[in-house]
Design a protein around this motif. Structure first.
Motif, PDB file in Angstrom:
ATOM      1  N   ASP A  53       0.896  -0.936   0.148  1.00 26.34           N
ATOM      2  CA  ASP A  53      -0.327  -0.488   0.509  1.00 26.34           C
ATOM      3  C   ASP A  53       1.035   1.030  -0.084  1.00 26.34           C
ATOM      4  N   SER A  54       2.084   1.141   0.332  1.00 24.89           N
ATOM      5  CA  SER A  54       3.243   2.447   0.427  1.00 24.89           C
ATOM      6  C   SER A  54       4.296   1.313   0.793  1.00 24.89           C
ATOM      7  N   ILE A  55       5.237   2.915   0.094  1.00 23.05           N
ATOM      8  CA  ILE A  55       6.802   2.924  -0.147  1.00 23.05           C
ATOM      9  C   ILE A  55       7.219   3.422   0.560  1.00 23.05           C
ATOM     10  N   LEU A  56       8.318   3.620   2.189  1.00 21.59           N
ATOM     11  CA  LEU A  56       8.558   4.445   2.736  1.00 21.59           C
ATOM     12  C   LEU A  56      10.584   4.339   1.957  1.00 21.59           C
ATOM     13  N   ILE A  57      10.995   5.842   1.559  1.00 23.10           N
ATOM     14  CA  ILE A  57      11.762   6.002   1.215  1.00 23.10           C
ATOM     15  C   ILE A  57      13.302   7.206   1.683  1.00 23.10           C
ATOM     16  N   LEU A  58      13.994   6.330   2.494  1.00 23.53           N
ATOM     17  CA  LEU A  58      15.195   6.920   3.309  1.00 23.53           C
ATOM     18  C   LEU A  58      15.694   7.817   2.520  1.00 23.53           C
ATOM     19  N   THR A  59      15.498   9.264   3.065  1.00 24.22           N
ATOM     20  CA  THR A  59      15.991   9.912   2.270  1.00 24.22           C
ATOM     21  C   THR A  59      17.321  10.967   3.079  1.00 24.22           C
ATOM     22  N   VAL A  60      17.740  10.293   4.348  1.00 29.99           N
ATOM     23  CA  VAL A  60      18.607  10.780   5.176  1.00 29.99           C
ATOM     24  C   VAL A  60      19.708   9.100   5.617  1.00 29.99           C
ATOM     25  N   ASN A  61      20.767   9.456   5.663  1.00 32.99           N
ATOM     26  CA  ASN A  61      21.231   8.190   5.920  1.00 32.99           C
ATOM     27  C   ASN A  61      20.807   8.082   7.644  1.00 32.99           C
ATOM     28  N   PRO A  62      20.562   6.715   8.018  1.00 26.19           N
ATOM     29  CA  PRO A  62      19.542   6.375   9.371  1.00 26.19           C
ATOM     30  C   PRO A  62      20.246   6.561  10.394  1.00 26.19           C
ATOM     31  N   PHE A 121      19.160  16.852   3.014  1.00 24.81           N
ATOM     32  CA  PHE A 121      18.204  15.149   2.700  1.00 24.81           C
ATOM     33  C   PHE A 121      19.263  15.248   1.354  1.00 24.81           C
ATOM     34  N   ILE A 122      19.886  13.530   1.278  1.00 26.11           N
ATOM     35  CA  ILE A 122      20.350  13.050   0.259  1.00 26.11           C
ATOM     36  C   ILE A 122      19.914  13.292  -0.944  1.00 26.11           C
ATOM     37  N   GLU A 123      20.206  14.152  -1.120  1.00 29.22           N
ATOM     38  CA  GLU A 123      19.446  14.898  -3.971  1.00 29.22           C
ATOM     39  C   GLU A 123      19.649  13.268  -4.196  1.00 29.22           C
ATOM     40  N   SER A 124      20.615  12.526  -4.318  1.00 36.90           N
ATOM     41  CA  SER A 124      21.025  11.252  -5.157  1.00 36.90           C
ATOM     42  C   SER A 124      19.365  10.531  -4.342  1.00 36.90           C
ATOM     43  N   MET A 125      18.917  10.868  -3.698  1.00 35.70           N
ATOM     44  CA  MET A 125      17.876   9.402  -3.571  1.00 35.70           C
ATOM     45  C   MET A 125      16.452   9.989  -4.411  1.00 35.70           C
ATOM     46  N   LEU A 126      16.374  11.856  -5.361  1.00 41.79           N
ATOM     47  CA  LEU A 126      15.181  11.385  -5.896  1.00 41.79           C
ATOM     48  C   LEU A 126      15.240  10.965  -6.932  1.00 41.79           C
ATOM     49  N   GLY A 180       6.740   7.268  -0.211  1.00 39.10           N
ATOM     50  CA  GLY A 180       6.357   8.716   1.651  1.00 39.10           C
ATOM     51  C   GLY A 180       8.258   8.603   1.159  1.00 39.10           C
ATOM     52  N   VAL A 181       8.474   9.579   1.608  1.00 38.38           N
ATOM     53  CA  VAL A 181      10.083  10.226   2.084  1.00 38.38           C
ATOM     54  C   VAL A 181       9.910  10.775   3.534  1.00 38.38           C
ATOM     55  N   ASP A 182      10.951  10.030   4.451  1.00 41.73           N
ATOM     56  CA  ASP A 182      11.431  10.704   5.797  1.00 41.73           C
ATOM     57  C   ASP A 182      13.163  11.008   5.623  1.00 41.73           C
ATOM     58  N   GLY A 183      13.010  12.477   5.750  1.00 43.93           N
ATOM     59  CA  GLY A 183      14.165  12.633   6.111  1.00 43.93           C
ATOM     60  C   GLY A 183      15.193  13.627   5.555  1.00 43.93           C
ATOM     61  N   GLY A 184      14.986  15.396   5.953  1.00 38.73           N
ATOM     62  CA  GLY A 184      15.784  15.942   5.769  1.00 38.73           C
ATOM     63  C   GLY A 184      14.597  16.877   4.766  1.00 38.73           C
TER      64      GLY A 184
END
Length: 124
Positions: free
Chosen positions: A7-16, A23-28, A54-58
């Motif tokens: 139902d969802s995908i969560l992408i972490l956009t920083v180092n845990p 925000f890590i630009e390469s995560m785009l 979803g995105v989480d971080g920065g």
């Protein structure tokens, strides 16, 4: 293919590890790939299904639109909210940016998330 089970995908956009990171630009690219995978899956199966990305971080005023344009439709933030000088104006600014072209279900999810964060913040 696991997309039929999601139902969802969560992408972490920083180092845990801790809040307040950049925000890590390469995560785009990862967000774009996830969006393309979901779109291709829905087209090939002809299913009507909502899979939020979803995105989480920065996530802040400067990064939310980049993530939205890459394909994210749910945004999780902590530090940028809690460090804002005026949380109400901050949330209103984010809504204006994030709600561009979003579907109604994503708008509702974002509103619920903002209400949840606001409830926690204003209970202190």
């Amino acid at each position: 293919n696991v997309l039929d089970k999601l139902d969802s995908i969560l992408i972490l956009t920083v180092n845990p590890g801790f809040g307040g990171q950049e925000f890590i630009e390469s995560m785009l690219n990862k967000i774009k790939k996830a969006k393309n995978m979901v779109d291709d899956y829905l087209k090939s199966t002809k299913k009507i299904k909502i899979i939020d990305i979803g995105v989480d971080g920065g996530i802040n005023i400067n990064t939310i639109d980049k993530a939205r344009q890459a394909g994210a439709n749910s945004f999780i933030m902590g530090t940028s909210f809690f460090k804002s000088s005026n949380p109400k104006d901050f949330v209103n600014s984010l809504k204006k940016i994030a709600l561009k072209e979003l579907q109604i279900w994503s708008w509702l999810f974002l509103m619920l998330l903002i209400l949840f964060i606001g409830t926690i913040y204003f209970k202190k």
